[in-house]
Design an enzyme around this catalytic site. Structure first.
Site, PDB file in Angstrom:
ATOM      1  CB  CYS A  24      -0.975  -0.034   1.177  1.00 50.18           C
ATOM      2  SG  CYS A  24      -0.191  -0.057   2.802  1.00 50.18           S
ATOM      3  NE  ARG A  30      -4.436   1.458   1.742  1.00 49.86           N
ATOM      4  CZ  ARG A  30      -4.237   2.209   0.669  1.00 49.86           C
ATOM      5  NH1 ARG A  30      -5.081   2.109  -0.344  1.00 49.86           N
ATOM      6  NH2 ARG A  30      -3.220   3.042   0.607  1.00 49.86           N
ATOM      7  CG  ASP A 141      -5.202   6.028   2.376  1.00 54.02           C
ATOM      8  OD1 ASP A 141      -5.262   5.657   3.556  1.00 54.02           O
ATOM      9  OD2 ASP A 141      -4.373   6.852   1.948  1.00 54.02           O
TER      10      ASP A 141
HETATM   11  P1  4NP Z   1      -1.776   2.753   4.115  1.00 54.55           P
HETATM   12  O1  4NP Z   1      -2.416   4.107   4.745  1.00 54.55           O
HETATM   13  O2  4NP Z   1      -1.229   3.135   2.756  1.00 54.55           O
HETATM   14  O3  4NP Z   1      -2.935   1.821   4.011  1.00 54.55           O
HETATM   15  O4  4NP Z   1      -0.700   2.322   5.087  1.00 54.55           O
HETATM   16  C1  4NP Z   1      -1.719   5.297   4.830  1.00 54.55           C
HETATM   17  C2  4NP Z   1      -0.774   5.467   5.823  1.00 54.55           C
HETATM   18  C3  4NP Z   1      -0.104   6.683   5.948  1.00 54.55           C
HETATM   19  C4  4NP Z   1      -0.386   7.712   5.066  1.00 54.55           C
HETATM   20  C5  4NP Z   1      -1.335   7.535   4.065  1.00 54.55           C
HETATM   21  C6  4NP Z   1      -1.993   6.332   3.945  1.00 54.55           C
HETATM   22  N1  4NP Z   1       0.277   8.971   5.199  1.00 54.55           N
HETATM   23  O5  4NP Z   1      -0.059   9.898   4.451  1.00 54.55           O
HETATM   24  O6  4NP Z   1       1.173   9.098   6.045  1.00 54.55           O
END
Ligand code: 4NP
Length: 171
Positions: A24, A30, A141
């Site tokens: 992800c 995710r 997300d």
């Molecule tokens: P992930 O979610 O891609 O599912 O781990 C996110 C985690 C952190 C961030 C964005 C999405 N961020 O902008 O820091």
């Protein structure tokens, strides 16, 4: 149905583990959940010996962190203990893994650009394509969402990981 994530065989003909990498953006919501859900579903079927799973992110800003506390809490309620540490995806992951499973289109496109060879591009999949009980076309997300966003992601991941395992085992 075409063969996916080709089953690796060593020189003596023994089937080797299939190696799956879930990816992800941040590798704190995710993909660590996908990794653990797939691991638990394989274990429940007595298939742990056949699979090696890991996860990574296309953004390295959370490298070394445990998964997001909101995701850990929601996952724990369903029996999944998320303990992996965030890391950035690397081009040598294309040597180490047979299938690289992206959560959304941005991750998918980033992975295709990172793939060292055309053959490696063929290792990149969208995890949602293995889900059987949803109209979603990506795993959204949840980072800026409330608790319902995390619950929705877990529903989608359980569906998709079950579908992926069934598909791999039916080949
Ligand atoms: P992930 O979610 O891609 O599912 O781990 C996110 C985690 C952190 C961030 C964005 C999405 N961020 O902008 O820091």
């Amino acid at each position: 149905m075409s063969t996916i994530g080709k089953s690796p065989v060593d020189r003596s003909g023994w089937e080797m583990k299939r190696r799956l990498l879930f990816v992800c953006l941040g590798n704190i919501c995710r993909s660590p959940a996908a990794e653990e859900i797939f691991r638990c579903k394989a274990a429940a079927e007595g298939l742990s010996w056949k699979y090696e799973v890991d996860s990574a992110g296309t953004y390295g800003g959370h490298a070394g962190d445990l998964p997001d506390e909101r995701m850990r809490r929601s996952a724990r309620k369903r029996g999944y203990e998320l303990l992996s540490r965030s890391r950035l995806v690397r081009s040598d992951d294309f040597d180490r893994f047979d299938m690289i499973l992206a959560m959304d289109d941005a991750n998918y496109e980033r992975l295709c650009r990172l793939a060292p060879t055309v053959e490696d591009v063929n290792k990149v999949y969208r995890l949602i394509d293995f889900a059987r009980r949803t109209d979603y076309t990506y795993i959204p997300d949840p980072y800026y969402e409330g608790i319902e966003g995390f619950e929705r992601v877990l529903d989608l991941l359980e569906d998709a990981c079950e579908g992926l395992l069934d598909r791999l085992e039916s080949e």
